[in-house]
Design an enzyme around this catalytic site. Structure first.
Site, PDB file in Angstrom:
ATOM      1  N   TRP A 186       0.873  -1.181   0.000  1.00  8.54           N
ATOM      2  CA  TRP A 186       0.000   0.000   0.000  1.00  8.54           C
ATOM      3  C   TRP A 186       0.905   1.224   0.000  1.00  8.54           C
ATOM      4  O   TRP A 186       1.811   1.322   0.829  1.00  8.54           O
ATOM      5  CB  TRP A 186      -0.923   0.043   1.233  1.00  8.54           C
ATOM      6  CG  TRP A 186      -1.567   1.400   1.332  1.00  8.54           C
ATOM      7  CD1 TRP A 186      -2.558   1.879   0.529  1.00  8.54           C
ATOM      8  CD2 TRP A 186      -1.208   2.479   2.215  1.00  8.54           C
ATOM      9  NE1 TRP A 186      -2.843   3.182   0.869  1.00  8.54           N
ATOM     10  CE2 TRP A 186      -2.029   3.573   1.905  1.00  8.54           C
ATOM     11  CE3 TRP A 186      -0.264   2.609   3.246  1.00  8.54           C
ATOM     12  CZ2 TRP A 186      -1.943   4.792   2.571  1.00  8.54           C
ATOM     13  CZ3 TRP A 186      -0.177   3.819   3.912  1.00  8.54           C
ATOM     14  CH2 TRP A 186      -1.018   4.895   3.577  1.00  8.54           C
ATOM     15  N   GLU A 225      -3.168  -2.806  -2.280  1.00  5.24           N
ATOM     16  CA  GLU A 225      -4.292  -2.178  -1.568  1.00  5.24           C
ATOM     17  C   GLU A 225      -4.577  -0.758  -2.076  1.00  5.24           C
ATOM     18  O   GLU A 225      -3.721   0.117  -2.000  1.00  5.24           O
ATOM     19  CB  GLU A 225      -3.954  -2.129  -0.072  1.00  5.24           C
ATOM     20  CG  GLU A 225      -5.022  -1.477   0.791  1.00  5.24           C
ATOM     21  CD  GLU A 225      -4.643  -1.439   2.267  1.00  5.24           C
ATOM     22  OE1 GLU A 225      -3.474  -1.720   2.614  1.00  5.24           O
ATOM     23  OE2 GLU A 225      -5.525  -1.113   3.081  1.00  5.24           O
ATOM     24  N   LYS A 227      -7.314   2.745  -2.148  1.00  4.20           N
ATOM     25  CA  LYS A 227      -7.890   3.601  -1.119  1.00  4.20           C
ATOM     26  C   LYS A 227      -8.602   4.765  -1.781  1.00  4.20           C
ATOM     27  O   LYS A 227      -8.318   5.097  -2.930  1.00  4.20           O
ATOM     28  CB  LYS A 227      -6.732   4.103  -0.253  1.00  4.20           C
ATOM     29  CG  LYS A 227      -7.091   4.950   0.933  1.00  4.20           C
ATOM     30  CD  LYS A 227      -5.895   5.103   1.862  1.00  4.20           C
ATOM     31  CE  LYS A 227      -6.257   5.960   3.054  1.00  4.20           C
ATOM     32  NZ  LYS A 227      -5.248   5.971   4.099  1.00  4.20           N
ATOM     33  N   ASP A 258      -9.656  -3.237   2.150  1.00  5.38           N
ATOM     34  CA  ASP A 258      -9.664  -2.618   3.473  1.00  5.38           C
ATOM     35  C   ASP A 258     -11.049  -2.009   3.650  1.00  5.38           C
ATOM     36  O   ASP A 258     -11.452  -1.141   2.879  1.00  5.38           O
ATOM     37  CB  ASP A 258      -8.569  -1.542   3.567  1.00  5.38           C
ATOM     38  CG  ASP A 258      -8.453  -0.943   4.959  1.00  5.38           C
ATOM     39  OD1 ASP A 258      -9.497  -0.565   5.521  1.00  5.38           O
ATOM     40  OD2 ASP A 258      -7.327  -0.823   5.476  1.00  5.38           O
ATOM     41  N   HIS A 261     -11.785   1.704   3.329  1.00  4.13           N
ATOM     42  CA  HIS A 261     -11.262   2.436   2.181  1.00  4.13           C
ATOM     43  C   HIS A 261     -12.252   2.738   1.075  1.00  4.13           C
ATOM     44  O   HIS A 261     -11.861   2.939  -0.068  1.00  4.13           O
ATOM     45  CB  HIS A 261     -10.083   1.667   1.580  1.00  4.13           C
ATOM     46  CG  HIS A 261      -8.850   1.798   2.405  1.00  4.13           C
ATOM     47  ND1 HIS A 261      -7.603   1.491   1.942  1.00  4.13           N
ATOM     48  CD2 HIS A 261      -8.673   2.223   3.667  1.00  4.13           C
ATOM     49  CE1 HIS A 261      -6.710   1.701   2.885  1.00  4.13           C
ATOM     50  NE2 HIS A 261      -7.345   2.136   3.945  1.00  4.13           N
ATOM     51  N   HIS A 285      -8.435  -6.285   4.991  1.00  2.00           N
ATOM     52  CA  HIS A 285      -8.027  -5.453   6.116  1.00  2.00           C
ATOM     53  C   HIS A 285      -9.329  -5.054   6.809  1.00  2.00           C
ATOM     54  O   HIS A 285     -10.001  -4.121   6.382  1.00  2.00           O
ATOM     55  CB  HIS A 285      -7.282  -4.193   5.650  1.00  2.00           C
ATOM     56  CG  HIS A 285      -5.823  -4.413   5.438  1.00  2.00           C
ATOM     57  ND1 HIS A 285      -4.940  -3.388   5.166  1.00  2.00           N
ATOM     58  CD2 HIS A 285      -5.077  -5.546   5.485  1.00  2.00           C
ATOM     59  CE1 HIS A 285      -3.719  -3.897   5.047  1.00  2.00           C
ATOM     60  NE2 HIS A 285      -3.773  -5.195   5.222  1.00  2.00           N
ATOM     61  N   ASP A 293     -11.956   6.977   6.801  1.00  2.00           N
ATOM     62  CA  ASP A 293     -11.115   5.810   7.110  1.00  2.00           C
ATOM     63  C   ASP A 293     -10.467   6.020   8.473  1.00  2.00           C
ATOM     64  O   ASP A 293      -9.259   6.163   8.594  1.00  2.00           O
ATOM     65  CB  ASP A 293     -10.061   5.692   5.993  1.00  2.00           C
ATOM     66  CG  ASP A 293      -9.073   4.573   6.238  1.00  2.00           C
ATOM     67  OD1 ASP A 293      -9.422   3.622   6.956  1.00  2.00           O
ATOM     68  OD2 ASP A 293      -7.947   4.655   5.710  1.00  2.00           O
ATOM     69  N   ASP A 295     -10.215   4.089  11.080  1.00  2.00           N
ATOM     70  CA  ASP A 295      -9.544   2.957  11.706  1.00  2.00           C
ATOM     71  C   ASP A 295      -9.953   2.722  13.152  1.00  2.00           C
ATOM     72  O   ASP A 295      -9.105   2.495  14.020  1.00  2.00           O
ATOM     73  CB  ASP A 295      -8.019   3.105  11.571  1.00  2.00           C
ATOM     74  CG  ASP A 295      -7.557   2.854  10.146  1.00  2.00           C
ATOM     75  OD1 ASP A 295      -7.754   1.734   9.662  1.00  2.00           O
ATOM     76  OD2 ASP A 295      -7.023   3.787   9.517  1.00  2.00           O
ATOM     77  N   ASP A 325      -6.937  -4.369  10.314  1.00  2.00           N
ATOM     78  CA  ASP A 325      -6.194  -3.115  10.149  1.00  2.00           C
ATOM     79  C   ASP A 325      -6.955  -1.956  10.786  1.00  2.00           C
ATOM     80  O   ASP A 325      -7.808  -1.345  10.145  1.00  2.00           O
ATOM     81  CB  ASP A 325      -5.939  -2.822   8.660  1.00  2.00           C
ATOM     82  CG  ASP A 325      -5.084  -1.574   8.470  1.00  2.00           C
ATOM     83  OD1 ASP A 325      -4.534  -1.071   9.471  1.00  2.00           O
ATOM     84  OD2 ASP A 325      -4.969  -1.094   7.326  1.00  2.00           O
TER      85      ASP A 325
HETATM   86  C1  RNT Z   1      -3.688   2.734   4.972  1.00  2.00           C
HETATM   87  C2  RNT Z   1      -3.808   1.282   4.713  1.00  2.00           C
HETATM   88  C3  RNT Z   1      -2.661   0.453   5.161  1.00  2.00           C
HETATM   89  C4  RNT Z   1      -2.150   0.855   6.511  1.00  2.00           C
HETATM   90  C5  RNT Z   1      -1.132  -0.077   7.083  1.00  2.00           C
HETATM   91  C6  RNT Z   1      -0.420   0.526   8.233  1.00  2.00           C
HETATM   92  O1  RNT Z   1      -4.828   3.416   4.713  1.00  2.00           O
HETATM   93  O2  RNT Z   1      -4.988   0.819   5.270  1.00  2.00           O
HETATM   94  O3  RNT Z   1      -2.996  -0.878   5.107  1.00  2.00           O
HETATM   95  O4  RNT Z   1      -3.177   0.975   7.429  1.00  2.00           O
HETATM   96  O5  RNT Z   1      -0.335  -0.529   6.096  1.00  2.00           O
HETATM   97 ZN    ZN Z   2      -5.295  -1.292   5.204  1.00  2.00          ZN
END
Ligand code: RNT
Ligand code: ZN
Length: 417
Positions: A186, A225, A227, A258, A261, A285, A293, A295, A325
């Site tokens: 990513w 990955e 986003k 993810d 994302h 993820h 996003d 997290d 993630d």
């Molecule tokens: C970032 C991605 C990625 C990171 C990690 C730390 O938006 O989700 O996967 O969170 O690699």
């Molecule tokens: Zn991620």
């Protein structure tokens, strides 16, 4: 919880599910084969162990300043083991390159070697934990807004070299553990404001990836990955979903979904059956976006549940790698691992216990009322008794009993940091 109560509840659940033709013993075996790849970066707010480490970059942000984050490799390992002791089943650990064992030396990103991960490989062997891996292009003076898509050839080559080396590290891990290491690429590349060179950036990223993936390695698998956007990179993302989906489909690579994302009303779950028509496998993820996003810690919410239903319904259990993630610095970080991991397992438990054959039949017969009714009833079936029994057999705390374990670890260990 009283052990006898757990067993009795399970026996009742087993009978209830058997009436629907579902074998709960089989489901418990499947849960044992369901391995999460725990992300190492929840333990220390994505800091890592580079001697020369700078501030978190690449459009990522961790909020909160809860005391007790891991400050070094020993603390991080101890925290991961504590979390793992409260999660049933056997799980993998997903490392970022910045978590190498650099022994107090400055090792720049274009200098990393398998030797910097040798102690992780040994740790993994000792603790029955297979490793996955990530190249790290953020939090570095050469990152800026563009890494693999940087028009400056020198910078681009630096990150190509980094990512090539990371693949070799992943391959060494995979070889040592006798199971492929899944390596995620990513990169944050994008623009904060209006930009007109989109075609050029994407061409550069495509060429960089081609150069990175040139070397054939047998003990690792590549995932990529995309986003929507990063903080400070809101206007344009080079590695968008269209870009990576097309790349994965034409190069036999694994897309990483993810769940944080996508656009807020877009369903990550709905991508499973679409992508798996064209790509060999998927990496997840699992996260929880709140408005962006952000997290947040994974919980049993509808999007997460739907994702696991879709994997099971697609018959894709063996084609998916289950990474987590999220990074929340606002709550106990070990608690965050345990809540998120157990939530993913609970969603999987419910998915595995779905009377899918019956539902499929309803749908094909046009019995839409029956389909809806059965799906509603399934929600209230005693799936939690099956998960509790899985915990009991795995010798980990059943129900909320893990809370006191985390409280006592906090009192004895993390609060003293
Ligand atoms: C970032 C991605 C990625 C990171 C990690 C730390 O938006 O989700 O996967 O969170 O690699
Ligand atoms: Zn991620």
């Amino acid at each position: 919880m009283n052990e006898q109560t757990v067993k009795q509840s399970y026996e009742i659940a087993r009978e209830r599910y058997a009436e629907q033709g579902i074998d709960t013993e089989k489901v418990i075996n499947q849960l044992n084969e369901f391995h999460l790849s725990m992300h190492c970066w929840q333990a220390d707010d994505v800091q890592g162990f580079e001697v020369q480490a700078g501030a978190l970059g690449g459009g990522l942000g961790v909020t909160g300043n809860y005391p007790g984050k891991a400050r070094n490799i020993d603390e991080l390992r101890a925290d991961i083991l504590k979390a793992k002791s409260l999660i049933p089943g056997t799980h993998r650990l997903n490392l970022h390159e910045i978590y190498g064992d650099f022994q107090g030396k400055v090792v720049d990103r274009d200098q990393c070697e398998p030797e910097h991960f040798q102690s992780w490989i040994e740790w993994g062997r000792e603790h029955n934990t297979k490793l996955d891996f990530n190249s790290t292009s953020f939090s570095h003076p050469k990152s800026g807004n563009l890494s693999l898509a940087n028009p400056d050839k020198g910078i681009r080559d630096f990150w190509i070299e980094h990512t090539r080396r990371c693949r070799r590290i992943a391959d060494a891990m995979g070889r040592a553990q006798g199971d492929p290491c899944i390596m995620n690429v990513w990169v944050h590349d994008g623009c904060k404001d209006v930009s007109v060179n989109h075609y050029m950036y994407r061409q550069l990223l495509r060429e960089s990836l081609d150069a990175i993936f040139e070397e054939k390695l047998d003990h690792m698998k590549d995932c990529i990955e995309g986003k929507v956007f990063g903080i400070g990179l809101e206007s344009f993302t080079v590695g968008s979903h269209d870009f990576y989906t097309a790349y994965a489909a034409t190069h036999g690579k694994i897309p990483t979904i993810d769940t944080g994302h996508y656009h807020p009303t877009e369903s990550p779950a709905d991508k499973v059956s679409a992508l798996l028509q064209f790509v060999p496998e998927l990496m997840l993820h699992v996260s929880r976006p709140i408005r962006w996003d952000s997290d947040h810690v994974t919980i049993m919410d509808d999007p997460t549940q739907e994702l696991f239903f879709e994997i099971v319904r697609a018959g894709a259990l063996q084609r998916v790698h289950y990474g987590l993630d999220y990074f929340d610095g606002a709550i106990n970080r070990i608690g965050a691992y345990v809540i998120g991991s157990r939530a993913a397992q609970k969603c999987m438990t419910r998915a595995l216990l779905e009377p899918t054959a019956m539902l499929r039949n309803d749908e094909l017969q046009g019995h839409t009322f029956q389909l809806l009714a059965r799906m509603e009833e399934a929600k209230a079936m005693p799936w939690s008794a099956v998960y509790d029994e899985f915990c009991r057999r795995s010798n980990v705390p059943v129900g909320d009993a893990f809370i006191r374990e985390i409280e006592s670890y906090e009192a004895q260990v993390t609060s003293k940091r």
